[in-house]
Scaffold this motif. Structure first.
Motif, PDB file in Angstrom:
ATOM      1  N   ILE A   1      44.864  42.653  84.122  1.00 31.94           N
ATOM      2  CA  ILE A   1      46.245  42.200  84.287  1.00 31.94           C
ATOM      3  C   ILE A   1      46.374  40.805  83.697  1.00 31.94           C
ATOM      4  O   ILE A   1      45.525  39.934  83.925  1.00 31.94           O
ATOM      5  CB  ILE A   1      46.633  42.163  85.780  1.00 31.94           C
ATOM      6  CG1 ILE A   1      46.712  43.571  86.348  1.00 31.94           C
ATOM      7  CG2 ILE A   1      47.949  41.440  86.002  1.00 31.94           C
ATOM      8  CD1 ILE A   1      47.932  44.349  85.928  1.00 31.94           C
TER       9      ILE A   1
ATOM     10  N   GLU B   1      48.218  48.558  89.320  1.00 31.50           N
ATOM     11  CA  GLU B   1      47.757  48.985  87.994  1.00 31.50           C
ATOM     12  C   GLU B   1      46.232  48.980  87.900  1.00 31.50           C
ATOM     13  O   GLU B   1      45.639  49.821  87.223  1.00 31.50           O
ATOM     14  CB  GLU B   1      48.353  48.074  86.914  1.00 31.50           C
ATOM     15  CG  GLU B   1      49.853  48.217  86.720  1.00 31.50           C
ATOM     16  CD  GLU B   1      50.663  47.473  87.762  1.00 31.50           C
ATOM     17  OE1 GLU B   1      51.888  47.626  87.766  1.00 31.50           O
ATOM     18  OE2 GLU B   1      50.056  46.742  88.578  1.00 31.50           O
TER      19      GLU B   1
ATOM     20  N   LYS C   1      59.575  48.920  81.528  1.00 29.97           N
ATOM     21  CA  LYS C   1      58.841  49.881  80.713  1.00 29.97           C
ATOM     22  C   LYS C   1      59.159  49.729  79.234  1.00 29.97           C
ATOM     23  O   LYS C   1      58.270  49.725  78.386  1.00 29.97           O
ATOM     24  CB  LYS C   1      59.177  51.305  81.160  1.00 29.97           C
ATOM     25  CG  LYS C   1      58.354  52.370  80.471  1.00 29.97           C
ATOM     26  CD  LYS C   1      58.763  53.767  80.948  1.00 29.97           C
ATOM     27  CE  LYS C   1      58.526  53.943  82.424  1.00 29.97           C
ATOM     28  NZ  LYS C   1      58.871  55.297  82.902  1.00 29.97           N
TER      29      LYS C   1
ATOM     30  N   GLY D   1      45.143  52.426  85.948  1.00 30.28           N
ATOM     31  CA  GLY D   1      46.101  52.486  84.851  1.00 30.28           C
ATOM     32  C   GLY D   1      45.898  51.384  83.836  1.00 30.28           C
ATOM     33  O   GLY D   1      46.110  51.588  82.643  1.00 30.28           O
ATOM     34  N   TYR D   2      45.493  50.203  84.294  1.00 26.61           N
ATOM     35  CA  TYR D   2      45.212  49.075  83.421  1.00 26.61           C
ATOM     36  C   TYR D   2      43.767  48.629  83.648  1.00 26.61           C
ATOM     37  O   TYR D   2      43.297  48.624  84.787  1.00 26.61           O
ATOM     38  CB  TYR D   2      46.124  47.883  83.730  1.00 26.61           C
ATOM     39  CG  TYR D   2      47.561  48.014  83.319  1.00 26.61           C
ATOM     40  CD1 TYR D   2      48.062  49.167  82.722  1.00 26.61           C
ATOM     41  CD2 TYR D   2      48.451  46.957  83.532  1.00 26.61           C
ATOM     42  CE1 TYR D   2      49.380  49.263  82.356  1.00 26.61           C
ATOM     43  CE2 TYR D   2      49.782  47.049  83.163  1.00 26.61           C
ATOM     44  CZ  TYR D   2      50.240  48.208  82.576  1.00 26.61           C
ATOM     45  OH  TYR D   2      51.554  48.310  82.209  1.00 26.61           O
TER      46      TYR D   2
ATOM     47  N   PRO E   1      58.033  48.430  87.244  1.00 26.50           N
ATOM     48  CA  PRO E   1      57.580  49.130  86.035  1.00 26.50           C
ATOM     49  C   PRO E   1      58.691  49.882  85.323  1.00 26.50           C
ATOM     50  O   PRO E   1      58.716  49.955  84.102  1.00 26.50           O
ATOM     51  CB  PRO E   1      56.520  50.106  86.565  1.00 26.50           C
ATOM     52  CG  PRO E   1      56.096  49.538  87.876  1.00 26.50           C
ATOM     53  CD  PRO E   1      57.304  48.850  88.443  1.00 26.50           C
TER      54      PRO E   1
ATOM     55  N   ALA F   1      52.791  41.177  89.799  1.00 23.45           N
ATOM     56  CA  ALA F   1      52.361  42.573  89.915  1.00 23.45           C
ATOM     57  C   ALA F   1      51.701  42.901  91.245  1.00 23.45           C
ATOM     58  O   ALA F   1      51.446  44.068  91.539  1.00 23.45           O
ATOM     59  CB  ALA F   1      51.389  42.911  88.785  1.00 23.45           C
TER      60      ALA F   1
ATOM     61  N   THR G   1      44.692  51.860  90.574  1.00 22.81           N
ATOM     62  CA  THR G   1      44.809  53.252  90.118  1.00 22.81           C
ATOM     63  C   THR G   1      44.067  53.506  88.810  1.00 22.81           C
ATOM     64  O   THR G   1      43.950  54.647  88.381  1.00 22.81           O
ATOM     65  CB  THR G   1      46.286  53.626  89.926  1.00 22.81           C
ATOM     66  OG1 THR G   1      46.860  52.758  88.919  1.00 22.81           O
ATOM     67  CG2 THR G   1      47.057  53.478  91.217  1.00 22.81           C
TER      68      THR G   1
ATOM     69  N   CYS H   1      47.548  45.498  77.450  1.00 21.20           N
ATOM     70  CA  CYS H   1      48.330  45.249  78.658  1.00 21.20           C
ATOM     71  C   CYS H   1      48.163  43.813  79.141  1.00 21.20           C
ATOM     72  O   CYS H   1      49.006  43.319  79.908  1.00 21.20           O
ATOM     73  CB  CYS H   1      47.921  46.222  79.765  1.00 21.20           C
ATOM     74  SG  CYS H   1      46.154  46.196  80.166  1.00 21.20           S
TER      75      CYS H   1
END
Length: 409
Positions: A236, A227, A402, A232-233, A398, A374, A230, A364
């Motif tokens: 964490i 996450e 989700k 995306g977050y 995920p 993760a 990429t 998140c």
């Protein structure tokens, strides 16, 4: 006034009417006119343009005047309530939740200075505003501080001033233990006159990580958060995985159930360090010979001291702490066990920083996944065209989680 109905079913006027609702419009003396009294427009000046308008236009303008008067009365009433109401309400709460003894000032987002070891900074719950509970939406951003009588009386954040220790007793893995990051805070919480539940504690999130284990000419293994890698977050959660969003559930968080009769003083503490196991040999099948040559780890965190209203799930940041951990270990796999690894550099870590402003907690970071569930261990071969290989997959799926994560957005 005579009217005719046309084929298009619309009214057409055959003569221009006189002003029937304000007979004294010409001399602008109709301030107590019955029409004005009915609509609450006493004291407003009459627009001369009404003389040249039809009755429908007159009513439209009266309606506009009525809207203006209503807005003025609403603004005046809101200002009056703001000045007389001594109870602060949350800016986006779904129900009233207050500390009655808190100041009625509106929320302040100005940056306030703070020292590494702390001082009596104060914070308060913002006033409630916005739509009714049935239509109120969750805010895009969390409120960043409390500015009132919730007071931090003591704050400390340190990393033990000792180097990382290395353990070579195992034939299979290299172990190391970093010094501890430690945080402690004492907070004064005012009287809670209502049946509300509040929590004060620590939340932590990892923002970046480089964790590389080099095996000579064979390749590199890397622990990664997909996450974060990429994008995306932005961070964490570093929760224990059972008590989101808290870092832990023992000394890390305190719960206060109202109503309470007196001010309460609570203390919350936490600590964190790394204690991983790294295989001496390449982490693939059919490799048994020691080949580990280098270990590098750099990781950054935000740690927040927060107050949370359990009834509304709203979190208010009291203080933000930034800290990092860095280490490098050189390994000679050809030496006997117990003499292979040595720490590079002094091993003494930079001390944490208690910021003089608060950093927003990403949504998140309040929900799964947490850091332990993760992360993936990925093998990157050094030679050939072999693609990377996932050695240890993340425990968190995920797709399965989700729906659970979406519920917290």
């Amino acid at each position: 006034m005579d009217r005719k109905r046309g084929s298009d079913r619309k009214w057409r006027r055959t003569e221009r009417p006189k002003c029937h609702c304000c007979t004294d419009c010409s001399n602008n003396a109709s301030k107590s006119n019955p029409c004005r009294t009915e609509y609450g427009l006493e004291g407003l000046e009459c627009d001369p343009a009404l003389l040249k308008s039809s009755r429908h236009s007159i009513r439209a303008k009266l309606f506009q005047l009525l809207c203006v008067r209503t807005e003025e009365m609403g603004a005046s009433g809101s200002s009056s309530r703001h000045n007389t109401d001594s109870i602060n309400r949350s800016n986006a709460a779904s129900s009233t939740h207050t500390f009655t003894s808190l100041s009625s000032r509106s929320p302040s987002h100005s940056k306030k200075s703070s020292k590494h070891s702390s001082s009596g900074s104060s914070h308060s719950i913002p006033r409630r505003s916005g739509p009714t509970p049935s239509t109120r939406k969750r805010p895009d951003k969390l409120p960043q501080n409390l500015d009132g009588l919730v007071t931090i009386t003591n704050l400390s954040a340190t990393i033990d001033e000792k180097p990382t220790s290395i353990d070579e007793r195992s034939q299979a893995v290299l172990k190391y233990r970093t010094p501890h990051f430690r945080a402690s805070a004492t907070v004064k919480v005012p009287q809670i006159p209502e049946q509300e539940t509040w929590q004060v504690g620590w939340i932590q999130a990892c923002t970046d990580m480089v964790f590389l284990n080099t095996y000579g000419s064979y390749g590199v293994s890397s622990w990664e958060f997909p996450e974060l890698k990429t994008g995306g977050y932005p961070m964490i959660s570093d929760s224990d995985g059972r008590n989101y969003p808290w870092y832990g559930s023992r000394t890390e968080v305190v719960t206060i159930a109202g109503p309470t009769k007196h001010e309460q003083t609570v203390t919350v503490t936490m600590n964190d360090n790394f204690y991983p196991h790294i295989t001496w040999s390449v982490p693939l099948r059919n490799h048994r010979t020691p080949a580990l040559t280098h270990v590098r780890r750099t990781q950054g965190f935000y740690t927040w001291l927060v107050a949370k209203c359990v009834d509304t799930n709203h979190i208010y940041i009291l203080k933000t702490i930034r800290w990092n951990m860095h280490l490098e270990i050189a390994v000679d796999p050809n030496k006997p066990l117990g003499q292979r690894a040595r720490l590079l550099g002094s091993g003494i870590q930079n001390q944490p920083t208690a910021l003089n402003y608060n950093v927003e907690i990403a949504r998140c970071a309040l929900h799964p996944p947490n850091a332990n569930s993760a992360q993936n261990l990925i093998w990157y071969p050094a030679t050939g065209n072999m693609p990377p290989e996932i050695i240890v997959p993340a425990k968190w799926n995920p797709d399965e989680k989700k729906e659970e994560a979406r519920e917290g957005l």
